[in-house]
Design a protein around this motif. Structure first.
Motif, PDB file in Angstrom:
ATOM      1  N   ALA A   1       0.858  -1.166  -0.197  1.00 49.09           N
ATOM      2  CA  ALA A   1      -0.048   0.030  -0.196  1.00 49.09           C
ATOM      3  C   ALA A   1       0.857   1.204  -0.259  1.00 49.09           C
ATOM      4  O   ALA A   1       0.340   2.147  -0.637  1.00 49.09           O
ATOM      5  CB  ALA A   1      -1.061  -0.041   1.193  1.00 49.09           C
ATOM      6  N   ALA A   2       2.070   1.239   0.654  1.00 47.94           N
ATOM      7  CA  ALA A   2       2.797   2.241   0.725  1.00 47.94           C
ATOM      8  C   ALA A   2       3.528   2.763  -0.509  1.00 47.94           C
ATOM      9  O   ALA A   2       3.656   3.715  -0.827  1.00 47.94           O
ATOM     10  CB  ALA A   2       4.125   2.137   1.605  1.00 47.94           C
ATOM     11  N   ILE A   3       3.578   1.628  -1.362  1.00 49.60           N
ATOM     12  CA  ILE A   3       4.308   1.785  -2.838  1.00 49.60           C
ATOM     13  C   ILE A   3       3.205   2.430  -3.539  1.00 49.60           C
ATOM     14  O   ILE A   3       3.430   3.203  -4.377  1.00 49.60           O
ATOM     15  CB  ILE A   3       4.776   0.376  -3.271  1.00 49.60           C
ATOM     16  N   LEU A   4       1.911   1.946  -3.585  1.00 54.58           N
ATOM     17  CA  LEU A   4       1.054   2.462  -4.136  1.00 54.58           C
ATOM     18  C   LEU A   4       0.529   3.842  -4.066  1.00 54.58           C
ATOM     19  O   LEU A   4       0.239   4.814  -4.761  1.00 54.58           O
ATOM     20  CB  LEU A   4      -0.473   1.674  -4.090  1.00 54.58           C
ATOM     21  N   VAL A   5       0.840   4.378  -2.784  1.00 50.48           N
ATOM     22  CA  VAL A   5       0.498   5.641  -2.271  1.00 50.48           C
ATOM     23  C   VAL A   5       1.611   6.702  -3.124  1.00 50.48           C
ATOM     24  O   VAL A   5       1.158   7.505  -3.611  1.00 50.48           O
ATOM     25  CB  VAL A   5       0.674   5.897  -0.685  1.00 50.48           C
ATOM     26  N   VAL A   6       2.948   6.097  -2.940  1.00 49.55           N
ATOM     27  CA  VAL A   6       3.835   6.915  -3.683  1.00 49.55           C
ATOM     28  C   VAL A   6       3.707   7.124  -5.416  1.00 49.55           C
ATOM     29  O   VAL A   6       3.952   7.934  -5.772  1.00 49.55           O
ATOM     30  CB  VAL A   6       5.256   6.293  -3.368  1.00 49.55           C
ATOM     31  N   LEU A   7       3.274   5.909  -5.684  1.00 50.23           N
ATOM     32  CA  LEU A   7       2.746   5.953  -7.334  1.00 50.23           C
ATOM     33  C   LEU A   7       1.602   6.849  -7.494  1.00 50.23           C
ATOM     34  O   LEU A   7       1.821   7.758  -8.397  1.00 50.23           O
ATOM     35  CB  LEU A   7       2.538   4.516  -7.509  1.00 50.23           C
ATOM     36  N   ALA A   8       0.541   6.869  -6.567  1.00 50.70           N
ATOM     37  CA  ALA A   8      -0.542   7.694  -6.722  1.00 50.70           C
ATOM     38  C   ALA A   8      -0.011   9.156  -6.692  1.00 50.70           C
ATOM     39  O   ALA A   8      -0.336  10.042  -7.439  1.00 50.70           O
ATOM     40  CB  ALA A   8      -1.762   7.465  -5.723  1.00 50.70           C
ATOM     41  N   ALA A   9       0.863   9.408  -5.836  1.00 51.07           N
ATOM     42  CA  ALA A   9       1.299  10.620  -5.699  1.00 51.07           C
ATOM     43  C   ALA A   9       2.101  11.452  -6.629  1.00 51.07           C
ATOM     44  O   ALA A   9       2.179  12.520  -7.205  1.00 51.07           O
ATOM     45  CB  ALA A   9       2.223  11.030  -4.330  1.00 51.07           C
ATOM     46  N   GLY A  10       3.037  10.477  -7.246  1.00 50.29           N
ATOM     47  CA  GLY A  10       3.934  10.673  -8.288  1.00 50.29           C
ATOM     48  C   GLY A  10       2.966  11.020  -9.645  1.00 50.29           C
ATOM     49  O   GLY A  10       3.314  11.874 -10.322  1.00 50.29           O
ATOM     50  N   LEU A  11       1.946  10.018  -9.933  1.00 49.89           N
ATOM     51  CA  LEU A  11       1.182  10.509 -10.869  1.00 49.89           C
ATOM     52  C   LEU A  11       0.267  11.825 -10.768  1.00 49.89           C
ATOM     53  O   LEU A  11       0.055  12.403 -11.933  1.00 49.89           O
ATOM     54  CB  LEU A  11       0.199   9.326 -11.282  1.00 49.89           C
ATOM     55  N   GLY A  12       0.080  11.950  -9.664  1.00 50.77           N
ATOM     56  CA  GLY A  12      -0.753  13.232  -9.227  1.00 50.77           C
ATOM     57  C   GLY A  12       0.045  14.544  -9.773  1.00 50.77           C
ATOM     58  O   GLY A  12      -0.438  15.366 -10.181  1.00 50.77           O
ATOM     59  N   LEU A  13       1.337  14.249  -9.582  1.00 53.14           N
ATOM     60  CA  LEU A  13       2.133  15.629  -9.711  1.00 53.14           C
ATOM     61  C   LEU A  13       2.479  15.778 -11.169  1.00 53.14           C
ATOM     62  O   LEU A  13       2.620  16.701 -11.715  1.00 53.14           O
ATOM     63  CB  LEU A  13       3.725  15.172  -8.915  1.00 53.14           C
ATOM     64  N   ALA A  14       2.711  14.539 -11.650  1.00 53.66           N
ATOM     65  CA  ALA A  14       2.883  14.510 -13.220  1.00 53.66           C
ATOM     66  C   ALA A  14       1.668  14.751 -14.319  1.00 53.66           C
ATOM     67  O   ALA A  14       1.783  15.466 -15.174  1.00 53.66           O
ATOM     68  CB  ALA A  14       3.678  13.114 -13.649  1.00 53.66           C
ATOM     69  N   LEU A  15       0.549  14.160 -13.611  1.00 55.02           N
ATOM     70  CA  LEU A  15      -0.500  14.304 -14.495  1.00 55.02           C
ATOM     71  C   LEU A  15      -1.635  15.163 -13.933  1.00 55.02           C
ATOM     72  O   LEU A  15      -2.942  14.835 -14.344  1.00 55.02           O
ATOM     73  CB  LEU A  15      -1.095  12.797 -14.970  1.00 55.02           C
ATOM     74  N   GLY A  16      -1.826  15.750 -12.961  1.00 59.69           N
ATOM     75  CA  GLY A  16      -2.558  16.539 -12.116  1.00 59.69           C
ATOM     76  C   GLY A  16      -3.013  17.762 -13.144  1.00 59.69           C
ATOM     77  O   GLY A  16      -3.212  17.876 -13.848  1.00 59.69           O
TER      78      GLY A  16
END
Length: 238
Positions: free
Chosen positions: A65-80
């Protein structure tokens, strides 16, 4: 996983939203643990014995889940949002810090299945539990505060954008703030008492309540559409 409407696979906002929702489901599992005692007369549940089957499952699940959170945040920064928005950027970065701190804590040895359980990590250190280090409570506190900041920043961004979901986000943030404050105070009491006379049931309930509020924040992050970028060619409703 990356999507492809053309010959080239690519990431889009759906991946980030799914990652956040799945992470929310995993973080809510601790609420289920309370009804799974490890034996007759034992009320703490599987987390009292990290070596139990459910405890080992949770350990792996929270790391994922921690890895998924980092992934979601990274995509949010890149694709937000198309135009940079300060509070949304703060929210994504805080979310990334939460995920990274959780992941780092989960890789350290110790008896705490939930790496962001500040009270458990503090108690482990003051009682001299084998493998426990002073880094673990620090990471737990950092993760707790980062999650709260991410939720608050997202709430303020959605309010400024005029999205009605900000009210729900505000309720989640308030609940998370109360739960986090209770957990941190109880953790401080555990530290002050050198691990003796911990609040017991109250502490366990506070920890679970806090984790549920974290799960609700992650769920809202994945479900609320405003902070995720739309397709360039059409106004899609996600």
């Amino acid at each position: 996983m990356p999507h492809s409407n053309t010959a080239t696979p690519h990431w889009d906002h759906r991946d980030g939203r799914v990652a956040a929702v799945v992470a929310a489901v995993v973080y809510s599992l601790w609420a289920v643990e309370i009804i799974l005692p490890v034996g007759p007369g034992v009320t703490e549940g599987a987390l009292a014995d990290p070596a139990s089957g459910f405890g080992q499952f949770l350990d792996s699940a929270y790391r994922t889940a921690a890895i998924l959170v980092v992934l979601a945040a990274g995509l949010g920064l890149a694709l937000g949002a198309r135009r940079p928005r300060r509070w949304l950027t703060v929210s994504w970065w805080s979310m990334a810090v939460f995920g990274a701190a959780s992941l780092a804590a989960s890789l350290l040895p110790g008896r705490c299945v939930v790496a962001t359980d500040a009270a458990c990590t503090v108690e482990s250190v003051v009682e001299g539990v084998r493998g426990a280090t002073a880094v673990q409570p620090v990471l737990a506190v950092v993760a707790t505060l980062a999650a709260l900041l991410a939720s608050a920043a997202l709430t303020w961004d959605r309010r400024r954008a005029g999205e009605r979901a900000w009210v729900v986000l505000a309720v989640i943030t308030l609940a998370q703030a109360v739960a986090a404050a209770v957990v941190l105070v109880l953790a401080a009491l555990v530290f002050a008492s050198s691990g003796d006379g911990s609040p017991g049931v109250a502490l366990g309930l506070a920890e679970r309540a806090h984790l549920v509020t974290v799960a609700l924040w992650l769920l809202a992050t994945g479900v609320v559409p405003g902070q995720w970028k739309r397709a360039r060619t059409r106004h899609a409703v996600s």
